[in-house]
Design a protein around this motif. Structure first.
Motif, mmCIF file in Angstrom:
data_model
loop_
_atom_site.group_PDB
_atom_site.id
_atom_site.type_symbol
_atom_site.label_atom_id
_atom_site.label_comp_id
_atom_site.label_asym_id
_atom_site.label_seq_id
_atom_site.Cartn_x
_atom_site.Cartn_y
_atom_site.Cartn_z
ATOM 1 N N ASP A 129 0.855 -1.179 0.000
ATOM 2 C CA ASP A 129 0.000 0.000 0.000
ATOM 3 C C ASP A 129 0.894 1.233 0.000
ATOM 4 O O ASP A 129 1.859 1.307 0.765
ATOM 5 N N TYR A 130 0.548 2.199 -0.853
ATOM 6 C CA TYR A 130 1.349 3.418 -0.971
ATOM 7 C C TYR A 130 0.550 4.625 -0.475
ATOM 8 O O TYR A 130 -0.628 4.763 -0.801
ATOM 9 N N SER A 131 1.227 5.500 0.266
ATOM 10 C CA SER A 131 0.631 6.751 0.723
ATOM 11 C C SER A 131 1.504 7.909 0.246
ATOM 12 O O SER A 131 2.737 7.837 0.370
ATOM 13 N N PRO A 132 0.921 8.974 -0.312
ATOM 14 C CA PRO A 132 1.733 10.134 -0.693
ATOM 15 C C PRO A 132 2.495 10.663 0.514
ATOM 16 O O PRO A 132 1.937 10.811 1.604
ATOM 17 N N LEU A 133 3.784 10.936 0.329
ATOM 18 C CA LEU A 133 4.614 11.371 1.448
ATOM 19 C C LEU A 133 5.095 12.806 1.270
ATOM 20 O O LEU A 133 4.761 13.672 2.060
ATOM 21 N N PHE A 134 5.871 13.079 0.234
ATOM 22 C CA PHE A 134 6.319 14.462 0.027
ATOM 23 C C PHE A 134 6.799 14.649 -1.400
ATOM 24 O O PHE A 134 7.106 13.703 -2.117
ATOM 25 N N GLU A 135 6.848 15.908 -1.797
ATOM 26 C CA GLU A 135 7.534 16.323 -3.014
ATOM 27 C C GLU A 135 8.488 17.440 -2.640
ATOM 28 O O GLU A 135 8.359 18.047 -1.572
ATOM 29 N N THR A 136 9.452 17.729 -3.511
ATOM 30 C CA THR A 136 10.457 18.708 -3.159
ATOM 31 C C THR A 136 11.017 19.355 -4.416
ATOM 32 O O THR A 136 10.518 19.121 -5.523
ATOM 33 N N ASP A 137 12.041 20.174 -4.253
ATOM 34 C CA ASP A 137 12.669 20.890 -5.362
ATOM 35 C C ASP A 137 14.101 20.419 -5.546
ATOM 36 O O ASP A 137 14.726 19.870 -4.627
ATOM 37 N N ILE A 138 14.635 20.660 -6.732
ATOM 38 C CA ILE A 138 16.029 20.357 -7.029
ATOM 39 C C ILE A 138 16.710 21.614 -7.554
ATOM 40 O O ILE A 138 16.066 22.490 -8.139
ATOM 41 N N TYR A 139 18.029 21.694 -7.341
ATOM 42 C CA TYR A 139 18.820 22.834 -7.820
ATOM 43 C C TYR A 139 20.306 22.473 -7.767
ATOM 44 O O TYR A 139 20.709 21.545 -7.033
ATOM 45 N N PRO A 140 21.148 23.183 -8.511
ATOM 46 C CA PRO A 140 22.585 22.887 -8.489
ATOM 47 C C PRO A 140 23.221 23.294 -7.162
ATOM 48 O O PRO A 140 22.813 24.275 -6.532
ATOM 49 N N VAL A 141 24.240 22.533 -6.766
ATOM 50 C CA VAL A 141 25.060 22.867 -5.602
ATOM 51 C C VAL A 141 26.517 22.642 -5.977
ATOM 52 O O VAL A 141 26.844 21.856 -6.861
ATOM 53 N N CYS A 142 27.391 23.358 -5.275
ATOM 54 C CA CYS A 142 28.822 23.213 -5.515
ATOM 55 C C CYS A 142 29.579 23.515 -4.228
ATOM 56 O O CYS A 142 28.996 23.990 -3.242
ATOM 57 N N ALA A 143 30.873 23.251 -4.235
ATOM 58 C CA ALA A 143 31.712 23.603 -3.097
ATOM 59 C C ALA A 143 31.946 25.114 -3.096
ATOM 60 O O ALA A 143 31.964 25.751 -4.159
ATOM 61 N N PRO A 144 32.136 25.723 -1.928
ATOM 62 C CA PRO A 144 32.394 27.178 -1.886
ATOM 63 C C PRO A 144 33.594 27.582 -2.726
ATOM 64 O O PRO A 144 33.626 28.697 -3.273
ATOM 65 N N GLU A 145 34.569 26.677 -2.852
ATOM 66 C CA GLU A 145 35.779 27.002 -3.608
ATOM 67 C C GLU A 145 35.505 27.216 -5.089
ATOM 68 O O GLU A 145 36.326 27.806 -5.802
ATOM 69 N N ALA A 146 34.357 26.724 -5.569
ATOM 70 C CA ALA A 146 34.036 26.869 -6.993
ATOM 71 C C ALA A 146 33.581 28.272 -7.349
ATOM 72 O O ALA A 146 33.585 28.656 -8.520
ATOM 73 N N LEU A 147 33.164 29.053 -6.346
ATOM 74 C CA LEU A 147 32.650 30.392 -6.614
ATOM 75 C C LEU A 147 33.773 31.344 -7.014
ATOM 76 O O LEU A 147 34.917 31.199 -6.583
ATOM 77 N N ASN A 148 33.413 32.316 -7.814
ATOM 78 C CA ASN A 148 34.366 33.337 -8.243
ATOM 79 C C ASN A 148 34.698 34.243 -7.055
ATOM 80 O O ASN A 148 33.807 34.881 -6.496
ATOM 81 N N PRO A 149 35.974 34.325 -6.637
ATOM 82 C CA PRO A 149 36.317 35.149 -5.470
ATOM 83 C C PRO A 149 35.954 36.619 -5.633
ATOM 84 O O PRO A 149 35.665 37.309 -4.659
ATOM 85 N N SER A 150 35.947 37.113 -6.879
ATOM 86 C CA SER A 150 35.709 38.544 -7.089
ATOM 87 C C SER A 150 34.262 38.943 -6.844
ATOM 88 O O SER A 150 33.982 40.037 -6.363
ATOM 89 N N ASN A 151 33.324 38.049 -7.168
ATOM 90 C CA ASN A 151 31.921 38.407 -6.977
ATOM 91 C C ASN A 151 31.150 37.402 -6.128
ATOM 92 O O ASN A 151 29.946 37.542 -5.923
ATOM 93 N N GLY A 152 31.847 36.363 -5.645
ATOM 94 C CA GLY A 152 31.203 35.395 -4.759
ATOM 95 C C GLY A 152 30.109 34.581 -5.418
ATOM 96 O O GLY A 152 29.194 34.120 -4.738
ATOM 97 N N GLY A 153 30.178 34.406 -6.710
ATOM 98 C CA GLY A 153 29.126 33.668 -7.398
ATOM 99 C C GLY A 153 29.608 33.104 -8.721
ATOM 100 O O GLY A 153 30.802 33.125 -9.041
ATOM 101 N N ILE A 154 28.648 32.564 -9.490
ATOM 102 C CA ILE A 154 28.899 32.061 -10.837
ATOM 103 C C ILE A 154 27.806 32.606 -11.735
ATOM 104 O O ILE A 154 26.616 32.504 -11.402
#
Length: 303
Positions: free
Chosen positions: A152-177
């Motif tokens: 028997d199945y019961s609806p549990l949850f849905e959610t969102d997805i998005y990209p993630v990266c390590a802080p080191e990947a961000l551009n030091p000059s503007n803190g982002g990509i």
């Protein structure tokens, strides 16, 4: 009757769509796997695989043959595990994917066990959709469908997805990509399941980016593995919001973009249709729904 060795080789190649990956799993050479599959095809007189220099595909006969072979081989594996480690009575068996168990359930479980000291819980992880073992299963959390008629199945949850990266990947000059800079990074992923759209395809469409301009890196079997690669700054991956929330809060991961999209699939709670009354199981399920309701990264939905 085909040999078990040849059937195992075929099942691994069909599942991975790769002789190399099958050989790595079985711990034999690529040539040995190829020989076993060819011997199987010869013994039954039917071609099962189409081989090219770049890919392996199942023939129509292979598509028909693979599911029952996989089911029976998995049955042998699971039966062996059960007699090696027989389950204890009065222990709740909770089965889900390694991602849900490791990244969401395990950090919360200590609180439940503290409030319910007479209840013991065993967490069973699976890495594939539909890989349910009724003998190691009181309650499960799965990204269904496909639905299994035993549960028997019961609806549990849905959610969102998005990209993630390590802080080191961000551009030091503007803190982002910048969005247009994403093509400079390796995009890591796991295989999409069943007929669900690919995570990156969903997100790139929402961001208005062309998949053809992107550089795709390694493909991992599960989210805990791809998480480790991202933490080590080996690339950028798409993450499910509940599974990366703690890493984001602690600054181990960052979101390079604000764009998020709904996850292609939804999550269901599964329980066996034929089960004895179990107050401890009822308490655990009620607690699970309370935890999901309290998590801002999850949303209830109606089937």
């Amino acid at each position: 009757m085909p040999t078990l060795v040849s059937l195992r080789a075929f099942e691994a190649v069909a599942r991975h769509r790769s002789f190399r990956k099958a050989a790595d799993e079985i711990c034999v050479t690529h040539a040995a796997v190829s020989h076993q599959v060819k011997a199987l095809e010869t013994s039954i007189g039917v071609k099962l695989l189409e081989r090219t220099s770049r890919s392996v595909e199942l023939t129509p006969a292979g598509e028909q043959y693979y599911p029952p072979i996989r089911e029976h081989i998995q049955g042998i594996v699971k039966a062996t595990r059960r007699i090696q480690t027989p389950e204890e009575p009065d222990v709740l068996l909770v089965q889900s994917y390694a991602s849900f168990n490791t990244m969401w359930l395990q950090p919360r479980l200590a609180e439940f066990l503290q409030d319910n000291p007479d209840t013991r819980v065993r967490i069973v992880s699976t890495f594939e959709d539909g890989d349910y073992d009724m003998h190691r299963f009181d309650v499960g959390v799965f990204n269904a469908p496909p639905f299994d008629k035993r549960f028997d199945y019961s609806p549990l949850f849905e959610t969102d997805i998005y990209p993630v990266c390590a802080p080191e990947a961000l551009n030091p000059s503007n803190g982002g990509i910048l969005l247009e800079e994403l093509s400079n990074f390796l995009l890591l992923s796991i295989p999409n399941t069943w007929n669900e759209p690919d995570d990156w395809d969903c997100w790139l469409d929402a961001a208005g980016l062309d998949r053809g301009t992107m550089k795709f890196g390694s493909i991992f079997d599960n989210y805990p593995l791809v998480r480790e690669a991202v933490l080590n700054n080996h690339g950028i991956s798409v993450a499910r919001a509940p599974f990366c929330a703690r890493d984001l809060e602690r600054g181990r991961l960052v979101r390079p973009f604000d764009i998020s999209v709904p996850e292609p699939g939804r999550w269901y709670l599964a329980m066996q249709k034929e089960r004895a009354p179990n107050p401890k199981l009822d308490t655990f399920v009620a607690w699970l729904f309370e935890q999901i309701e309290a998590d801002p990264t999850m949303r209830f939905f109606n089937a």
